[in-house]
Design a protein around this motif. Structure first.
Motif, mmCIF file in Angstrom:
data_model
loop_
_atom_site.group_PDB
_atom_site.id
_atom_site.type_symbol
_atom_site.label_atom_id
_atom_site.label_comp_id
_atom_site.label_asym_id
_atom_site.label_seq_id
_atom_site.Cartn_x
_atom_site.Cartn_y
_atom_site.Cartn_z
ATOM 1 N N ASP A 114 0.838 -1.181 0.000
ATOM 2 C CA ASP A 114 0.000 0.000 0.000
ATOM 3 C C ASP A 114 0.880 1.240 0.000
ATOM 4 O O ASP A 114 0.881 2.034 0.924
ATOM 5 C CB ASP A 114 -0.919 -0.013 1.232
ATOM 6 C CG ASP A 114 -1.861 1.191 1.251
ATOM 7 O OD1 ASP A 114 -2.283 1.606 0.165
ATOM 8 O OD2 ASP A 114 -2.152 1.688 2.339
ATOM 9 N N GLU A 115 1.679 1.382 -1.018
ATOM 10 C CA GLU A 115 2.681 2.449 -1.077
ATOM 11 C C GLU A 115 2.579 3.171 -2.413
ATOM 12 O O GLU A 115 2.252 2.566 -3.419
ATOM 13 C CB GLU A 115 4.077 1.819 -0.925
ATOM 14 C CG GLU A 115 5.234 2.773 -1.024
ATOM 15 C CD GLU A 115 5.450 3.548 0.258
ATOM 16 O OE1 GLU A 115 4.853 3.174 1.290
ATOM 17 O OE2 GLU A 115 6.198 4.529 0.229
ATOM 18 N N GLY A 116 2.880 4.424 -2.403
ATOM 19 C CA GLY A 116 3.095 5.142 -3.649
ATOM 20 C C GLY A 116 1.856 5.686 -4.327
ATOM 21 O O GLY A 116 1.955 6.331 -5.361
ATOM 22 N N SER A 168 3.350 10.993 -2.342
ATOM 23 C CA SER A 168 2.054 10.626 -1.766
ATOM 24 C C SER A 168 1.998 10.912 -0.264
ATOM 25 O O SER A 168 0.921 10.921 0.320
ATOM 26 C CB SER A 168 1.778 9.145 -2.032
ATOM 27 O OG SER A 168 2.864 8.359 -1.554
ATOM 28 N N GLU A 169 3.151 11.134 0.347
ATOM 29 C CA GLU A 169 3.172 11.391 1.787
ATOM 30 C C GLU A 169 3.317 12.873 2.130
ATOM 31 O O GLU A 169 3.640 13.246 3.252
ATOM 32 C CB GLU A 169 4.242 10.514 2.441
ATOM 33 C CG GLU A 169 3.665 9.121 2.640
ATOM 34 C CD GLU A 169 4.655 7.973 2.718
ATOM 35 O OE1 GLU A 169 4.542 7.207 3.662
ATOM 36 O OE2 GLU A 169 5.524 7.833 1.847
ATOM 37 N N ALA A 170 3.040 13.734 1.148
ATOM 38 C CA ALA A 170 3.206 15.178 1.347
ATOM 39 C C ALA A 170 2.366 15.703 2.519
ATOM 40 O O ALA A 170 2.802 16.562 3.277
ATOM 41 C CB ALA A 170 2.830 15.920 0.064
ATOM 42 N N LEU A 215 12.358 13.653 6.960
ATOM 43 C CA LEU A 215 12.898 12.621 6.074
ATOM 44 C C LEU A 215 12.088 11.356 6.317
ATOM 45 O O LEU A 215 12.072 10.832 7.434
ATOM 46 C CB LEU A 215 14.377 12.357 6.403
ATOM 47 C CG LEU A 215 15.296 13.591 6.425
ATOM 48 C CD1 LEU A 215 16.677 13.218 6.964
ATOM 49 C CD2 LEU A 215 15.413 14.205 5.028
ATOM 50 N N HIS A 216 11.399 10.896 5.291
ATOM 51 C CA HIS A 216 10.603 9.661 5.440
ATOM 52 C C HIS A 216 11.354 8.528 4.766
ATOM 53 O O HIS A 216 11.631 8.578 3.564
ATOM 54 C CB HIS A 216 9.216 9.849 4.842
ATOM 55 C CG HIS A 216 8.429 8.573 4.791
ATOM 56 N ND1 HIS A 216 8.163 7.833 5.915
ATOM 57 C CD2 HIS A 216 7.884 7.894 3.762
ATOM 58 C CE1 HIS A 216 7.474 6.748 5.567
ATOM 59 N NE2 HIS A 216 7.298 6.764 4.259
ATOM 60 N N ILE A 217 11.680 7.519 5.556
ATOM 61 C CA ILE A 217 12.484 6.405 5.051
ATOM 62 C C ILE A 217 11.759 5.080 5.305
ATOM 63 O O ILE A 217 10.801 5.031 6.078
ATOM 64 C CB ILE A 217 13.870 6.359 5.736
ATOM 65 C CG1 ILE A 217 13.714 6.220 7.263
ATOM 66 C CG2 ILE A 217 14.671 7.601 5.378
ATOM 67 C CD1 ILE A 217 14.984 5.853 7.996
ATOM 68 N N HIS A 218 12.249 4.039 4.671
ATOM 69 C CA HIS A 218 11.735 2.684 4.918
ATOM 70 C C HIS A 218 12.892 1.771 5.299
ATOM 71 O O HIS A 218 13.926 1.767 4.615
ATOM 72 C CB HIS A 218 11.076 2.127 3.654
ATOM 73 C CG HIS A 218 9.681 2.614 3.459
ATOM 74 N ND1 HIS A 218 8.680 1.823 2.956
ATOM 75 C CD2 HIS A 218 9.112 3.817 3.705
ATOM 76 C CE1 HIS A 218 7.555 2.515 2.895
ATOM 77 N NE2 HIS A 218 7.795 3.742 3.340
ATOM 78 N N ASN A 219 12.722 1.044 6.375
ATOM 79 C CA ASN A 219 13.713 0.042 6.775
ATOM 80 C C ASN A 219 13.049 -0.938 7.735
ATOM 81 O O ASN A 219 12.620 -0.547 8.821
ATOM 82 C CB ASN A 219 14.910 0.720 7.448
ATOM 83 C CG ASN A 219 15.970 -0.292 7.856
ATOM 84 O OD1 ASN A 219 15.913 -0.870 8.932
ATOM 85 N ND2 ASN A 219 16.931 -0.522 6.983
ATOM 86 N N GLY A 253 1.170 1.341 11.036
ATOM 87 C CA GLY A 253 0.266 0.867 9.989
ATOM 88 C C GLY A 253 0.815 1.056 8.587
ATOM 89 O O GLY A 253 0.086 0.925 7.599
ATOM 90 N N HIS A 254 2.085 1.398 8.494
ATOM 91 C CA HIS A 254 2.732 1.625 7.194
ATOM 92 C C HIS A 254 4.045 0.859 7.248
ATOM 93 O O HIS A 254 5.046 1.358 7.756
ATOM 94 C CB HIS A 254 2.942 3.125 7.003
ATOM 95 C CG HIS A 254 3.648 3.512 5.752
ATOM 96 N ND1 HIS A 254 3.401 2.905 4.549
ATOM 97 C CD2 HIS A 254 4.587 4.447 5.501
ATOM 98 C CE1 HIS A 254 4.165 3.465 3.626
ATOM 99 N NE2 HIS A 254 4.911 4.387 4.184
ATOM 100 N N GLU A 255 4.013 -0.368 6.774
ATOM 101 C CA GLU A 255 5.122 -1.307 6.958
ATOM 102 C C GLU A 255 6.459 -0.702 6.576
ATOM 103 O O GLU A 255 6.605 -0.147 5.470
ATOM 104 C CB GLU A 255 4.857 -2.559 6.123
ATOM 105 C CG GLU A 255 5.746 -3.716 6.518
ATOM 106 C CD GLU A 255 5.413 -4.965 5.708
ATOM 107 O OE1 GLU A 255 4.295 -5.067 5.181
ATOM 108 O OE2 GLU A 255 6.305 -5.826 5.611
HETATM 109 ZN ZN LIG Z 1 6.400 5.367 3.062
#
Ligand SMILES: [Zn+2]
Length: 200
Positions: free
Chosen positions: A7-9, A105-107, A124-128, A176-178
């Motif tokens: 559920d990204e992008g 999309s996360e603006a 800074l929004h990151i994924h890890n 809720g946002h893996e």
């Molecule tokens: Zn994200």
């Protein structure tokens, strides 16, 4: 169409966009360099299914300057990979942007952080996955499991977390946002330091 289970992008707000030249901002180059550092660490990038993740912004006037949507595969964005968020309305779920590209999309989440705490100037929004799990296991600041990315609910929850923080620097996990984490700080360097400190 987004077929990713992550559920990204996908932009979930109503975007009002005006095509304009690339933003100019004294901190834009520094922001892009920070993004490249995150890209090299795999914290901004693109999943195997082609869906991009991670985005960066600095405060600007009523909104921010933020990296554009679907830019995760590019290592160095340059100014044309960014746009202005000139205005936003969390309740109405509207984000107004200007520039050569539409906003991440996360603006809305970025803008909600700036609005809630005037000392924060960079997000800074990151994924890890490991870091995300670590932050949740530590019971650090996090948004609820039921709240997905890019929604007004996410914007409201991040605002509650950052408003009134004595130290406007930190990390928050998006339960809720893996894999999703937001780092924030009064400067680009201090936001970046938050991430580097937990990676080492
Ligand atoms: Zn994200």
């Amino acid at each position: 169409m987004n077929t990713s289970p992550r559920d990204e992008g996908v932009v979930k707000y109503h975007a009002v966009h005006r095509n304009d030249p690339a933003p100019t901002h004294p901190l834009l180059n520094k922001l892009d360099q920070a993004r490249t550092q995150l890209f090299d660490l795999g914290l901004v990038g693109v999943y195997l299914d082609g869906v991009g993740y991670g985005n960066v912004s600095v405060r600007h006037e009523a909104g921010c300057i933020i990296s554009g949507t679907s830019t995760g595969a590019t290592r160095i964005l340059g100014a044309t990979g960014y746009c202005y968020v000139s205005n936003f309305d969390i309740v109405a779920n509207i984000v107004c942007t200007e520039g050569p590209i539409q906003a991440s999309s996360e603006a809305m989440t970025h803008c909600a952080i700036y609005q809630a705490n005037s000392a924060i100037n960079c997000v800074l929004h990151i994924h890890n996955p490991q870091l995300w799990r670590k932050l949740l296991d530590r019971n650090g600041p996090s948004t609820s499991k039921e709240v997905t990315y890019g929604t007004p609910q996410m914007a409201q929850e991040v605002a509650v977390i950052v408003q009134g923080l004595a130290n406007p620097c930190g990390l928050l996990a998006m339960a809720g946002h893996e894999d999703g984490i937001a780092a924030f700080g009064p400067t680009i360097d201090l936001a970046l330091n938050q991430i580097q400190a937990v990676l080492t």
